[in-house]
Every structure is written in structure tokens, then in C-alpha cells.
Scaffold this motif. Structure first.
Motif: not given
Length: 161
Positions: A98-99, A107-113, A118-127, A133-142
Motif C-alpha cells: 500500500s505504501a 506521493d513518495s513522502e507519504e510512502a516513506c512515512r 510499518t517497520l518501526t511498529g514491528l519487533p526487530g526480528g520481523y524487519r 527487501r520490500r522497504a528497500l525496493d521502495l527506497y531504491e525506486a525513489i
């Protein structure tokens, strides 16, 4: 028939990820056609069956990768409706899709936020793994000329790139 439906949905994702949109759309159409013909007895969520929730999770990612945000959001919504609140990984991947749709819609700013939340709401082991990879893909697409913007920098920091 459940295996064929799953195979078509996974093929759609693979084609989309490999920048083969025509093949991806054909596989998406096949996956939907097979899902519509799938007997009720094969629609549960087991190793040998293929449920509607899983179907929409696969479609969400394929459509998101194709930047077809309207269809992606429809599948995300349906998959979230069918996912248990305790399905942390599934829900995280859907929120990640969705992001990314926000990015595709300009709206890349909203996507990043949203990705940071999403990431910070997870325990470290789930990140790790697929979530990372999905979060990194978003970053690399910007585009890199936007990497100086605050939300993009914050995403980079959360990803610890």
C-alpha cells in the motif's frame, strides 16, 4: 486445481518483478479465472488448498509491482479483511504494498512515512528478509535527487543502508 491457481498467481508476481507486464497481466487473468472455478473444498488455507486471502496477497504484490494501484488497493483491502489481526507478516507486506502504491501515485513522502511506521511498529526480528527487501525496493525506486528529503533520509536510516 488449487496448485494451478497458486502457480498462476506466483507467475504473475515473477513476471511483474522481471518487468514483463504483458505476461504478468496474462498470468493475473489466468489466476483470477482459476480462482473463480476453484471448488469451495479447495479454498481453505492449508498446504494443499488455496484460499482467497492468499490469492489477494499475491495479487496485491503483482499489481503493486505493475503500478496498477487501483487493482492493488482492491486486493490489499480484501486480503486485510480476510487476514487475522495476529497475521503480522501478511499484514506488514500488505501495508508495504500500500505504501508503494502511494509512491506510484506520486506521493513518495507519504510512502516513506507509511513504510517507516510499518517497520518501526514491528519487533526487530520481523524487519528482515522480505519485509526489509520490500522497504528497500521502495527506497531504491525513489529518484536519487529526492534522497535529500527528510522522509527519504529517515527511511534510509530505518533501513540502516
Amino acid at each position: 486445481m488449487a496448485a494451478a491457481t497458486l502457480a498462476a498467481a506466483v507467475a504473475a508476481r515473477a513476471y511483474a518483478l522481471n518487468h514483463q507486464p504483458e505476461q504478468a497481466r496474462a498470468a493475473l487473468a489466468a489466476a483470477d479465472a482459476l480462482m473463480n472455478r476453484l471448488p469451495k473444498s479447495e479454498r481453505s488455507d492449508t498446504w494443499l488448498t488455496y484460499g482467497e486471502q492468499k490469492h489477494h496477497v499475491h495479487l496485491s504484490h503483482a499489481y503493486t509491482t505493475l503500478a496498477d494501484t487501483r487493482h492493488a488497493r482492491e486486493s490489499q483491502q480484501r486480503a486485510l479483511e480476510l487476514s487475522a489481526p495476529t497475521s503480522a507478516m501478511t499484514r506488514t507486506l500488505l501495508h508495504s504494498d500500500s505504501a508503494t502504491c502511494s509512491h506510484h501515485n506520486g506521493d513518495s513522502e507519504e510512502a516513506c512515512r507509511r513504510t517507516i511506521a510499518t517497520l518501526t511498529g514491528l519487533p526487530g526480528g520481523y524487519r528482515t528478509g522480505l519485509v526489509h527487501r520490500r522497504a528497500l525496493d521502495l527506497y531504491e525506486a525513489i529518484p536519487t535527487d529526492h534522497h535529500h528529503e527528510r522522509a527519504v533520509r529517515e527511511l534510509r536510516n530505518v533501513l540502516a543502508i
